[in-house]
Motif scaffolding. Structure first.
Motif, PDB file in Angstrom:
ATOM      1  N   TYR A 198     -25.883  16.413  -3.104  1.00 41.22           N
ATOM      2  CA  TYR A 198     -25.637  14.998  -3.396  1.00 41.22           C
ATOM      3  C   TYR A 198     -24.200  15.350  -3.279  1.00 41.22           C
ATOM      4  O   TYR A 198     -23.466  15.839  -4.358  1.00 41.22           O
ATOM      5  CB  TYR A 198     -25.778  15.040  -4.988  1.00 41.22           C
ATOM      6  CG  TYR A 198     -27.175  15.217  -5.495  1.00 41.22           C
ATOM      7  CD1 TYR A 198     -27.428  14.299  -4.855  1.00 41.22           C
ATOM      8  CD2 TYR A 198     -27.569  15.947  -6.325  1.00 41.22           C
ATOM      9  CE1 TYR A 198     -29.421  14.127  -4.942  1.00 41.22           C
ATOM     10  CE2 TYR A 198     -28.979  16.057  -6.150  1.00 41.22           C
ATOM     11  CZ  TYR A 198     -30.062  14.696  -6.298  1.00 41.22           C
ATOM     12  OH  TYR A 198     -31.326  14.703  -6.058  1.00 41.22           O
ATOM     13  N   SER A 199     -23.634  14.299  -2.859  1.00 43.93           N
ATOM     14  CA  SER A 199     -22.247  13.959  -2.293  1.00 43.93           C
ATOM     15  C   SER A 199     -21.347  13.824  -4.160  1.00 43.93           C
ATOM     16  O   SER A 199     -22.214  13.012  -4.921  1.00 43.93           O
ATOM     17  CB  SER A 199     -21.352  13.051  -1.644  1.00 43.93           C
ATOM     18  OG  SER A 199     -21.584  11.632  -2.086  1.00 43.93           O
ATOM     19  N   PRO A 200     -19.909  14.042  -4.246  1.00 45.40           N
ATOM     20  CA  PRO A 200     -19.147  13.549  -5.552  1.00 45.40           C
ATOM     21  C   PRO A 200     -18.911  12.192  -6.186  1.00 45.40           C
ATOM     22  O   PRO A 200     -18.646  11.921  -7.296  1.00 45.40           O
ATOM     23  CB  PRO A 200     -17.924  14.496  -5.070  1.00 45.40           C
ATOM     24  CG  PRO A 200     -17.736  14.131  -4.265  1.00 45.40           C
ATOM     25  CD  PRO A 200     -19.511  14.626  -3.265  1.00 45.40           C
ATOM     26  N   ILE A 201     -19.496  11.002  -4.957  1.00 46.15           N
ATOM     27  CA  ILE A 201     -18.844  10.120  -4.880  1.00 46.15           C
ATOM     28  C   ILE A 201     -19.895   8.830  -5.147  1.00 46.15           C
ATOM     29  O   ILE A 201     -20.622   9.394  -3.266  1.00 46.15           O
ATOM     30  CB  ILE A 201     -17.458   9.522  -4.309  1.00 46.15           C
ATOM     31  CG1 ILE A 201     -16.736   9.881  -4.782  1.00 46.15           C
ATOM     32  CG2 ILE A 201     -17.041   7.981  -4.137  1.00 46.15           C
ATOM     33  CD1 ILE A 201     -15.019  10.624  -3.573  1.00 46.15           C
ATOM     34  N   SER A 202     -20.728   7.842  -5.912  1.00 51.20           N
ATOM     35  CA  SER A 202     -21.413   6.969  -5.374  1.00 51.20           C
ATOM     36  C   SER A 202     -20.588   5.300  -4.769  1.00 51.20           C
ATOM     37  O   SER A 202     -19.435   5.391  -5.504  1.00 51.20           O
ATOM     38  CB  SER A 202     -22.337   6.979  -6.288  1.00 51.20           C
ATOM     39  OG  SER A 202     -21.395   6.269  -7.595  1.00 51.20           O
ATOM     40  N   THR A 203     -21.390   4.378  -3.996  1.00 49.13           N
ATOM     41  CA  THR A 203     -20.210   3.954  -4.171  1.00 49.13           C
ATOM     42  C   THR A 203     -21.098   2.874  -4.223  1.00 49.13           C
ATOM     43  O   THR A 203     -22.606   2.032  -4.625  1.00 49.13           O
ATOM     44  CB  THR A 203     -20.287   3.793  -2.444  1.00 49.13           C
ATOM     45  OG1 THR A 203     -21.487   3.610  -1.777  1.00 49.13           O
ATOM     46  CG2 THR A 203     -19.520   4.770  -1.967  1.00 49.13           C
ATOM     47  N   LEU A 204     -20.357   0.969  -4.262  1.00 47.78           N
ATOM     48  CA  LEU A 204     -21.255   0.243  -4.180  1.00 47.78           C
ATOM     49  C   LEU A 204     -23.006  -0.494  -3.446  1.00 47.78           C
ATOM     50  O   LEU A 204     -24.176  -0.953  -4.132  1.00 47.78           O
ATOM     51  CB  LEU A 204     -20.724  -1.373  -3.989  1.00 47.78           C
ATOM     52  CG  LEU A 204     -21.398  -2.900  -4.799  1.00 47.78           C
ATOM     53  CD1 LEU A 204     -21.681  -2.420  -6.186  1.00 47.78           C
ATOM     54  CD2 LEU A 204     -20.785  -3.934  -4.217  1.00 47.78           C
ATOM     55  N   LYS A 205     -22.593   0.644  -1.829  1.00 40.00           N
ATOM     56  CA  LYS A 205     -23.594   0.156  -1.172  1.00 40.00           C
ATOM     57  C   LYS A 205     -25.286   0.766  -2.128  1.00 40.00           C
ATOM     58  O   LYS A 205     -26.266   0.188  -1.629  1.00 40.00           O
ATOM     59  CB  LYS A 205     -23.519   0.800  -0.577  1.00 40.00           C
ATOM     60  CG  LYS A 205     -24.800   0.818   0.954  1.00 40.00           C
ATOM     61  CD  LYS A 205     -24.546   1.652   1.800  1.00 40.00           C
ATOM     62  CE  LYS A 205     -25.226   1.425   3.221  1.00 40.00           C
ATOM     63  NZ  LYS A 205     -24.649   2.415   4.463  1.00 40.00           N
ATOM     64  N   ILE A 255     -25.756   1.097  -5.180  1.00 37.60           N
ATOM     65  CA  ILE A 255     -26.335  -0.086  -6.353  1.00 37.60           C
ATOM     66  C   ILE A 255     -27.330  -0.627  -5.775  1.00 37.60           C
ATOM     67  O   ILE A 255     -28.338  -1.134  -6.405  1.00 37.60           O
ATOM     68  CB  ILE A 255     -24.899  -0.351  -7.157  1.00 37.60           C
ATOM     69  CG1 ILE A 255     -24.840   0.469  -8.010  1.00 37.60           C
ATOM     70  CG2 ILE A 255     -25.673  -2.224  -7.981  1.00 37.60           C
ATOM     71  CD1 ILE A 255     -23.009   0.154  -9.095  1.00 37.60           C
ATOM     72  N   ILE A 256     -26.532  -1.986  -4.591  1.00 37.19           N
ATOM     73  CA  ILE A 256     -27.617  -3.128  -4.303  1.00 37.19           C
ATOM     74  C   ILE A 256     -28.590  -2.126  -3.422  1.00 37.19           C
ATOM     75  O   ILE A 256     -30.345  -2.563  -3.440  1.00 37.19           O
ATOM     76  CB  ILE A 256     -26.321  -3.638  -2.674  1.00 37.19           C
ATOM     77  CG1 ILE A 256     -25.440  -4.364  -3.468  1.00 37.19           C
ATOM     78  CG2 ILE A 256     -27.251  -4.549  -1.852  1.00 37.19           C
ATOM     79  CD1 ILE A 256     -25.909  -5.027  -3.949  1.00 37.19           C
ATOM     80  N   GLU A 257     -28.483  -0.714  -3.007  1.00 39.38           N
ATOM     81  CA  GLU A 257     -30.271  -0.493  -2.516  1.00 39.38           C
ATOM     82  C   GLU A 257     -30.788  -0.059  -3.579  1.00 39.38           C
ATOM     83  O   GLU A 257     -32.194  -0.372  -3.104  1.00 39.38           O
ATOM     84  CB  GLU A 257     -29.261   0.787  -2.036  1.00 39.38           C
ATOM     85  CG  GLU A 257     -29.879   0.526  -0.741  1.00 39.38           C
ATOM     86  CD  GLU A 257     -28.859   2.178  -0.033  1.00 39.38           C
ATOM     87  OE1 GLU A 257     -28.946   3.103  -0.584  1.00 39.38           O
ATOM     88  OE2 GLU A 257     -28.229   2.600   1.435  1.00 39.38           O
ATOM     89  N   LYS A 258     -30.630   0.311  -4.864  1.00 39.68           N
ATOM     90  CA  LYS A 258     -31.322  -0.066  -5.629  1.00 39.68           C
ATOM     91  C   LYS A 258     -32.125  -0.849  -7.352  1.00 39.68           C
ATOM     92  O   LYS A 258     -32.767  -1.229  -7.323  1.00 39.68           O
ATOM     93  CB  LYS A 258     -31.046   0.968  -6.929  1.00 39.68           C
ATOM     94  CG  LYS A 258     -30.492   2.290  -6.760  1.00 39.68           C
ATOM     95  CD  LYS A 258     -29.503   3.894  -7.575  1.00 39.68           C
ATOM     96  CE  LYS A 258     -29.330   5.048  -7.014  1.00 39.68           C
ATOM     97  NZ  LYS A 258     -28.284   5.253  -6.374  1.00 39.68           N
ATOM     98  N   ASP A 259     -30.988  -1.619  -6.380  1.00 40.32           N
ATOM     99  CA  ASP A 259     -31.505  -3.282  -7.116  1.00 40.32           C
ATOM    100  C   ASP A 259     -32.523  -3.832  -6.802  1.00 40.32           C
ATOM    101  O   ASP A 259     -34.068  -4.088  -6.021  1.00 40.32           O
ATOM    102  CB  ASP A 259     -30.871  -4.653  -6.036  1.00 40.32           C
ATOM    103  CG  ASP A 259     -30.988  -5.922  -6.723  1.00 40.32           C
ATOM    104  OD1 ASP A 259     -31.108  -6.033  -7.988  1.00 40.32           O
ATOM    105  OD2 ASP A 259     -30.620  -6.841  -5.887  1.00 40.32           O
ATOM    106  N   ASN A 260     -33.974  -4.324  -7.722  1.00 35.88           N
ATOM    107  CA  ASN A 260     -34.785  -4.274  -7.441  1.00 35.88           C
ATOM    108  C   ASN A 260     -35.063  -5.693  -9.057  1.00 35.88           C
ATOM    109  O   ASN A 260     -35.229  -5.335 -10.748  1.00 35.88           O
ATOM    110  CB  ASN A 260     -35.540  -3.730  -8.434  1.00 35.88           C
ATOM    111  CG  ASN A 260     -37.436  -3.891  -8.336  1.00 35.88           C
ATOM    112  OD1 ASN A 260     -37.453  -4.968  -8.098  1.00 35.88           O
ATOM    113  ND2 ASN A 260     -38.191  -2.411  -8.421  1.00 35.88           N
TER     114      ASN A 260
END
Length: 422
Positions: free
Chosen positions: A304-311, A313-318
């Motif tokens: 698991y990389s240390p940084i998450s991005t807005l991309k 969030i969009i991938e998980k959007d439901n």
């Protein structure tokens, strides 16, 4: 970024743990038992090989900790402790370690039934919303304050059918799990009067004025006596008085005795191991935790990389799942392009605990870079054992906070009040 030093300031609410045969107390290790006179420990290991003798004690202690009864782990060595308690509380006396453990165990055994009843009160009777609301309205009126805002806030989300179900479920658990000695007379009388929890529930909700917002809003301070006779308020007050008179004083008194006994026990440990560093109790104190931004590898072939991005969030959007249904404004902003790499959260190696959420995360220059709010799943055991390979705290990246303030909240005036680092 990977070498960025993260400092978390937090008021850590850590709990003192204790097993059936002993525990680690909450005394101030840094001050060598602040408030008491010095004591002495005399240790004579029977075996001539000191290391072997110490190992025997360690082995016996391990067995004692896993036992359900008080265990004499001192039997493998002649250990006595001279402890002097705080002034005016504990006289000077010779106390064997075993006696300290027996005292602590006895205190917990005496407190347990009262503490258990207290917890059932908090988790059953206190969860019936109508009862708590009745008491809240009474208190506000008694203080001479308006009740409109209080009533609006309550009825906004109140759903009576669920509260009625909660009444039966919670009072059923209260009745089933507590012995007759730890139930108020009011509880027994009401069950005898109505014959069932359902009938009792129906009476409370049918007669209480607190199920009707219109009637509540017409209440004034002159109606306090009327409220006292309301079945919802009457029930709240009956259990509350039982708690305050029959449970709370005993729980509080024995809790103070446990704290004092743990203090003496901690003193014994400190003098038995004078070279060991004993950390002070962190309850209600400001703590500083140091670490670095870093990812982790929970298992083979997974990182698991240390940084998450807005991309992400969009991938998980439901839209079909409430927790993953993001605002349409955010979808529109992302659709404009150029925001794939917008930072959202980051991981770090800081040791955090319950109560740390909301703590500021600063870099080595003292600049705010995030807000701590969680721990990774594999690291939730860090309250008991911190593993640097897995334990990571999760923080909101301050850049995402600023992004939301500007793009979603359109609150540019807040940004004008801030000073930004280069």
């Amino acid at each position: 970024m990977k070498k960025l030093a993260a400092i978390i300031l937090a008021a850590m609410m850590t709990a003192t743990a204790l097993t059936a045969c002993g525990g680690s107390g909450g005394s101030d290790g840094a001050s060598k038992d602040s408030g008491s006179k010095s004591g002495t420990i005399n240790v004579n290991i029977w075996d001539s090989n000191q290391q072997k003798g110490l190992q025997q004690i360690a082995d016996e202690w391990r067995k004692a900790m896993r036992s359900d009864s008080v265990c004499d782990f001192v039997s493998v060595g002649d250990v006595s402790v001279k402890v002097i308690g705080s002034e005016n509380i504990m006289p000077e006396c010779e106390v064997p370690v075993r006696a300290l453990l027996e005292q602590i165990t006895s205190l917990y055994e005496r407190r347990n039934p009262y503490f258990r009843a207290q917890e059932y009160y908090n988790e059953t009777v206190s969860t019936i919303e109508l009862l708590a609301f009745a008491n809240r309205i009474y208190t506000v009126l008694e203080e001479g304050r308006p009740i409109d805002a209080v009533a609006d806030a309550f009825y906004k989300d109140y759903y009576q059918p669920i509260d009625e179900e909660i009444f039966v479920a919670m009072m059923g658990a209260f009745d089933k799990q507590l012995s007759a000695d730890f139930k108020p007379a009011y509880h027994t009388q009401k069950l005898a009067q109505f014959g069932s929890l359902e009938a009792w529930r129906n009476d409370v909700f049918a007669r209480s004025i607190f199920t009707d917002k219109g009637k509540v809003l017409r209440l004034t301070k002159d109606d306090l006596s009327k409220i006292k006779s309301d079945p919802a308020y009457e029930m709240y007050e009956a259990y509350n008085q039982w708690y305050r008179k029959d449970l709370q004083p005993t729980v509080s008194r024995l809790g103070q005795e446990i704290s004092l006994a743990n203090r003496r026990y901690m003193k014994a440990q400190m003098e038995f191991q004078p070279d060991k560093t004993f950390y002070p109790d962190a309850n209600r104190t400001l703590r500083v935790s140091y670490g670095q931004v870093a990812g982790y590898k929970p298992s083979d072939a997974i990182y698991y990389s240390p940084i998450s991005t807005l991309k992400g969030i969009i991938e998980k959007d439901n839209p079909e799942i409430f927790d993953y249904n993001i605002p349409q404004t955010l979808r529109d902003i992302y659709a404009e392009g150029g925001h794939d790499d917008q930072p959202v959260c980051f991981l770090a190696t800081n040791h955090t605990s319950g109560g740390n959420s909301g703590s500021p995360v600063l870099n080595g220059n003292g600049e705010l870079i995030g807000i701590n709010f969680d721990r990774v799943w594999e690291g939730t055991m860090s309250d008991l054992a911190f593993d640097p390979e897995f334990c990571r705290n999760i923080s909101l990246d301050i850049r995402y906070l600023l992004f939301v303030v500007e793009k979603i909240g359109h609150a540019q005036w807040l940004l004008k009040e801030m000073t930004f680092a280069d």
